[in-house]
Motif scaffolding. Structure first.
Motif, PDB file in Angstrom:
ATOM      1  N   ALA A 280       0.841  -1.200   0.000  1.00 19.97           N
ATOM      2  CA  ALA A 280       0.000   0.000   0.000  1.00 19.97           C
ATOM      3  C   ALA A 280       0.869   1.241   0.000  1.00 19.97           C
ATOM      4  CB  ALA A 280      -0.919   0.005   1.210  1.00 19.97           C
ATOM      5  N   GLY A 281       0.229   2.343  -0.291  1.00 15.33           N
ATOM      6  CA  GLY A 281       0.904   3.636  -0.268  1.00 15.33           C
ATOM      7  C   GLY A 281       0.960   4.197   1.147  1.00 15.33           C
ATOM      8  N   PRO A 282       1.394   5.440   1.296  1.00 19.77           N
ATOM      9  CA  PRO A 282       1.565   6.051   2.617  1.00 19.77           C
ATOM     10  C   PRO A 282       0.282   6.098   3.462  1.00 19.77           C
ATOM     11  CG  PRO A 282       2.503   7.452   0.918  1.00 19.77           C
ATOM     12  CD  PRO A 282       1.811   6.330   0.227  1.00 19.77           C
ATOM     13  N   HIS A 283      -0.860   6.241   2.820  1.00 19.68           N
ATOM     14  CA  HIS A 283      -2.129   6.328   3.549  1.00 19.68           C
ATOM     15  C   HIS A 283      -3.020   5.137   3.199  1.00 19.68           C
ATOM     16  CE1 HIS A 283      -0.999  10.307   4.892  1.00 19.68           C
ATOM     17  NE2 HIS A 283      -0.721  10.629   3.630  1.00 19.68           N
ATOM     18  N   ASN A 284      -2.400   3.994   3.011  1.00 18.96           N
ATOM     19  CA  ASN A 284      -3.088   2.729   2.734  1.00 18.96           C
ATOM     20  C   ASN A 284      -3.812   2.739   1.378  1.00 18.96           C
ATOM     21  OD1 ASN A 284      -3.336   0.093   3.687  1.00 18.96           O
ATOM     22  ND2 ASN A 284      -5.412   0.458   4.424  1.00 18.96           N
ATOM     23  N   GLU A 285      -3.250   3.454   0.377  1.00 14.61           N
ATOM     24  CA  GLU A 285      -3.824   3.471  -0.964  1.00 14.61           C
ATOM     25  C   GLU A 285      -3.393   2.222  -1.727  1.00 14.61           C
ATOM     26  OE1 GLU A 285      -1.680   5.905   0.042  1.00 14.61           O
ATOM     27  OE2 GLU A 285      -2.740   7.791   0.045  1.00 14.61           O
ATOM     28  N   ASN A 286      -4.179   1.852  -2.716  1.00 19.80           N
ATOM     29  CA  ASN A 286      -3.813   0.738  -3.588  1.00 19.80           C
ATOM     30  C   ASN A 286      -2.612   1.131  -4.433  1.00 19.80           C
ATOM     31  OD1 ASN A 286      -5.925  -0.929  -2.753  1.00 19.80           O
ATOM     32  ND2 ASN A 286      -7.316  -0.079  -4.271  1.00 19.80           N
ATOM     33  N   ILE A 287      -1.708   0.189  -4.635  1.00 22.81           N
ATOM     34  CA  ILE A 287      -0.524   0.425  -5.451  1.00 22.81           C
ATOM     35  C   ILE A 287      -0.730  -0.253  -6.806  1.00 22.81           C
ATOM     36  CG2 ILE A 287       1.955  -0.048  -5.683  1.00 22.81           C
ATOM     37  CD1 ILE A 287       1.369   2.064  -3.614  1.00 22.81           C
ATOM     38  N   TYR A 288      -0.362   0.455  -7.862  1.00 22.43           N
ATOM     39  CA  TYR A 288      -0.463  -0.074  -9.223  1.00 22.43           C
ATOM     40  C   TYR A 288       0.928  -0.094  -9.847  1.00 22.43           C
ATOM     41  CZ  TYR A 288      -5.385   0.926  -8.471  1.00 22.43           C
ATOM     42  OH  TYR A 288      -6.646   0.949  -7.956  1.00 22.43           O
ATOM     43  N   ILE A 289       1.126  -0.981 -10.815  1.00 17.52           N
ATOM     44  CA  ILE A 289       2.390  -1.069 -11.537  1.00 17.52           C
ATOM     45  C   ILE A 289       2.087  -0.752 -12.998  1.00 17.52           C
ATOM     46  CG2 ILE A 289       4.340  -2.545 -12.140  1.00 17.52           C
ATOM     47  CD1 ILE A 289       3.531  -4.313  -9.725  1.00 17.52           C
ATOM     48  N   ASP A 290       2.762   0.281 -13.536  1.00 19.26           N
ATOM     49  CA  ASP A 290       2.491   0.668 -14.929  1.00 19.26           C
ATOM     50  C   ASP A 290       3.311  -0.178 -15.901  1.00 19.26           C
ATOM     51  OD1 ASP A 290       5.040   1.731 -14.790  1.00 19.26           O
ATOM     52  OD2 ASP A 290       4.422   3.808 -15.098  1.00 19.26           O
ATOM     53  N   SER A 291       3.232   0.139 -17.186  1.00 19.63           N
ATOM     54  CA  SER A 291       3.892  -0.654 -18.230  1.00 19.63           C
ATOM     55  C   SER A 291       5.416  -0.579 -18.154  1.00 19.63           C
ATOM     56  CB  SER A 291       3.420  -0.199 -19.609  1.00 19.63           C
ATOM     57  OG  SER A 291       3.767   1.160 -19.806  1.00 19.63           O
ATOM     58  N   LYS A 292       5.936   0.419 -17.461  1.00 22.77           N
ATOM     59  CA  LYS A 292       7.389   0.565 -17.313  1.00 22.77           C
ATOM     60  C   LYS A 292       7.872   0.043 -15.964  1.00 22.77           C
ATOM     61  CE  LYS A 292       7.466   4.624 -20.265  1.00 22.77           C
ATOM     62  NZ  LYS A 292       7.750   6.051 -20.353  1.00 22.77           N
TER      63      LYS A 292
ATOM     64  N   ARG B 299       6.881   0.810 -12.978  1.00 24.11           N
ATOM     65  CA  ARG B 299       6.978   1.828 -11.933  1.00 24.11           C
ATOM     66  C   ARG B 299       5.776   1.695 -11.012  1.00 24.11           C
ATOM     67  NH1 ARG B 299       7.754   7.355 -15.108  1.00 24.11           N
ATOM     68  NH2 ARG B 299       5.965   6.463 -16.165  1.00 24.11           N
ATOM     69  N   TYR B 300       5.984   1.906  -9.719  1.00 23.16           N
ATOM     70  CA  TYR B 300       4.930   1.800  -8.722  1.00 23.16           C
ATOM     71  C   TYR B 300       4.305   3.178  -8.494  1.00 23.16           C
ATOM     72  CZ  TYR B 300       7.422  -2.526  -7.731  1.00 23.16           C
ATOM     73  OH  TYR B 300       8.036  -3.751  -7.837  1.00 23.16           O
ATOM     74  N   TYR B 301       2.989   3.206  -8.385  1.00 22.97           N
ATOM     75  CA  TYR B 301       2.313   4.473  -8.108  1.00 22.97           C
ATOM     76  C   TYR B 301       0.979   4.215  -7.424  1.00 22.97           C
ATOM     77  CZ  TYR B 301      -0.877   3.686 -12.056  1.00 22.97           C
ATOM     78  OH  TYR B 301      -1.820   3.181 -12.901  1.00 22.97           O
ATOM     79  N   TYR B 302       0.451   5.278  -6.812  1.00 21.15           N
ATOM     80  CA  TYR B 302      -0.909   5.263  -6.280  1.00 21.15           C
ATOM     81  C   TYR B 302      -1.610   6.523  -6.764  1.00 21.15           C
ATOM     82  CZ  TYR B 302       0.705   8.516  -2.631  1.00 21.15           C
ATOM     83  OH  TYR B 302       1.210   9.591  -1.959  1.00 21.15           O
ATOM     84  N   VAL B 303      -2.922   6.537  -6.681  1.00 20.08           N
ATOM     85  CA  VAL B 303      -3.710   7.688  -7.118  1.00 20.08           C
ATOM     86  C   VAL B 303      -4.122   8.469  -5.872  1.00 20.08           C
ATOM     87  CG1 VAL B 303      -5.792   8.444  -8.317  1.00 20.08           C
ATOM     88  CG2 VAL B 303      -4.538   6.436  -9.133  1.00 20.08           C
TER      89      VAL B 303
ATOM     90  N   ARG C  50      -1.409  10.640 -10.315  1.00 18.21           N
ATOM     91  CA  ARG C  50      -0.540   9.511 -10.009  1.00 18.21           C
ATOM     92  C   ARG C  50       0.641  10.019  -9.199  1.00 18.21           C
ATOM     93  NH1 ARG C  50       0.148   5.883 -15.470  1.00 18.21           N
ATOM     94  NH2 ARG C  50      -2.051   5.316 -15.679  1.00 18.21           N
ATOM     95  N   VAL C  51       0.919   9.342  -8.101  1.00 13.20           N
ATOM     96  CA  VAL C  51       2.078   9.674  -7.274  1.00 13.20           C
ATOM     97  C   VAL C  51       2.990   8.456  -7.313  1.00 13.20           C
ATOM     98  CG1 VAL C  51       2.889  10.309  -4.982  1.00 13.20           C
ATOM     99  CG2 VAL C  51       0.672  11.147  -5.796  1.00 13.20           C
ATOM    100  N   TYR C  52       4.139   8.617  -7.948  1.00  9.67           N
ATOM    101  CA  TYR C  52       5.066   7.510  -8.097  1.00  9.67           C
ATOM    102  C   TYR C  52       5.882   7.344  -6.822  1.00  9.67           C
ATOM    103  CZ  TYR C  52       3.824   7.278 -12.977  1.00  9.67           C
ATOM    104  OH  TYR C  52       3.119   7.133 -14.138  1.00  9.67           O
ATOM    105  N   VAL C  53       6.089   6.090  -6.412  1.00  6.61           N
ATOM    106  CA  VAL C  53       6.850   5.779  -5.213  1.00  6.61           C
ATOM    107  C   VAL C  53       7.868   4.687  -5.548  1.00  6.61           C
ATOM    108  CG1 VAL C  53       5.041   6.421  -3.574  1.00  6.61           C
ATOM    109  CG2 VAL C  53       5.088   4.117  -4.486  1.00  6.61           C
TER     110      VAL C  53
END
Length: 125
Positions: free
Chosen positions: A87-99, A101-105, A111-114
Motif C-alpha cells: 500500500a501507499g503512505p495512507h493505505n492506498e492501492n498500489i499499481y504497476i504501470d507498463s514501465k 513503476r509503482y504508483y498510487y492515485v 498519479r504519485v510515483y513511489v
C-alpha cells in the motif's frame, strides 16, 4: 442708526451662514438617507455574493477532485496491474504501470510515483 443697521445685517448674515453650514453637514433630506441605505445594502449584497461564490467554487473543486480520482482509479484498475499486499503512505492501492513503476492515485486524481522501498504492507480495514 447706521451702526444698528450694520450690526443687524452682520447678525443676520452670520445666522444665515450658520444655518446653511449646518444643513450641509447633516443628512436631513430623504434622498440622502435613501442614498446611504442603498450603499449599505449594496455593500452587504456584494459581500454575500462573494461568499456564496467562494463556497460554490470550493464545492465545485471538491467535486472535480473526486471525479478525477475515481476516473484515474478506474483507468488504473483496467490498464495497469494492481500490487496486492502493498500500500501507499495512507493505505492506498498500489499499481504497476507498463514501465514497472509503482504508483498510487491521490485524492486529486494524480498519479504519485513511489519507490519499492517506500511501499508499506497493506492493512485491511
Amino acid at each position: 442708526m447706521k451702526n444698528l443697521m450694520k450690526v443687524a445685517l452682520l447678525a443676520t448674515g452670520l445666522f444665515a451662514a450658520a444655518q446653511t453650514q449646518a444643513q450641509t453637514h447633516r443628512d436631513t433630506t430623504l434622498g440622502q438617507k435613501i442614498d446611504k441605505t442603498t450603499k449599505k445594502v449594496g455593500h452587504a449584497t456584494t459581500k454575500t455574493a462573494k461568499k456564496v461564490g467562494n463556497e460554490t467554487a470550493e464545492a465545485a473543486t471538491a467535486v472535480g477532485h473526486k471525479t478525477s480520482e475515481l476516473a484515474a482509479k478506474g483507468a488504473a484498475a483496467v490498464v495497469d496491474k494492481k500490487y496486492d499486499g502493498k500500500a501507499g503512505p495512507h493505505n492506498e492501492n498500489i499499481y504497476i504501470d507498463s514501465k514497472s513503476r509503482y504508483y498510487y492515485v491521490n485524492k486529486s486524481g494524480h498519479r504519485v510515483y513511489v519507490t519499492k522501498a517506500e511501499l508499506k504492507t497493506k492493512v485491511e480495514d
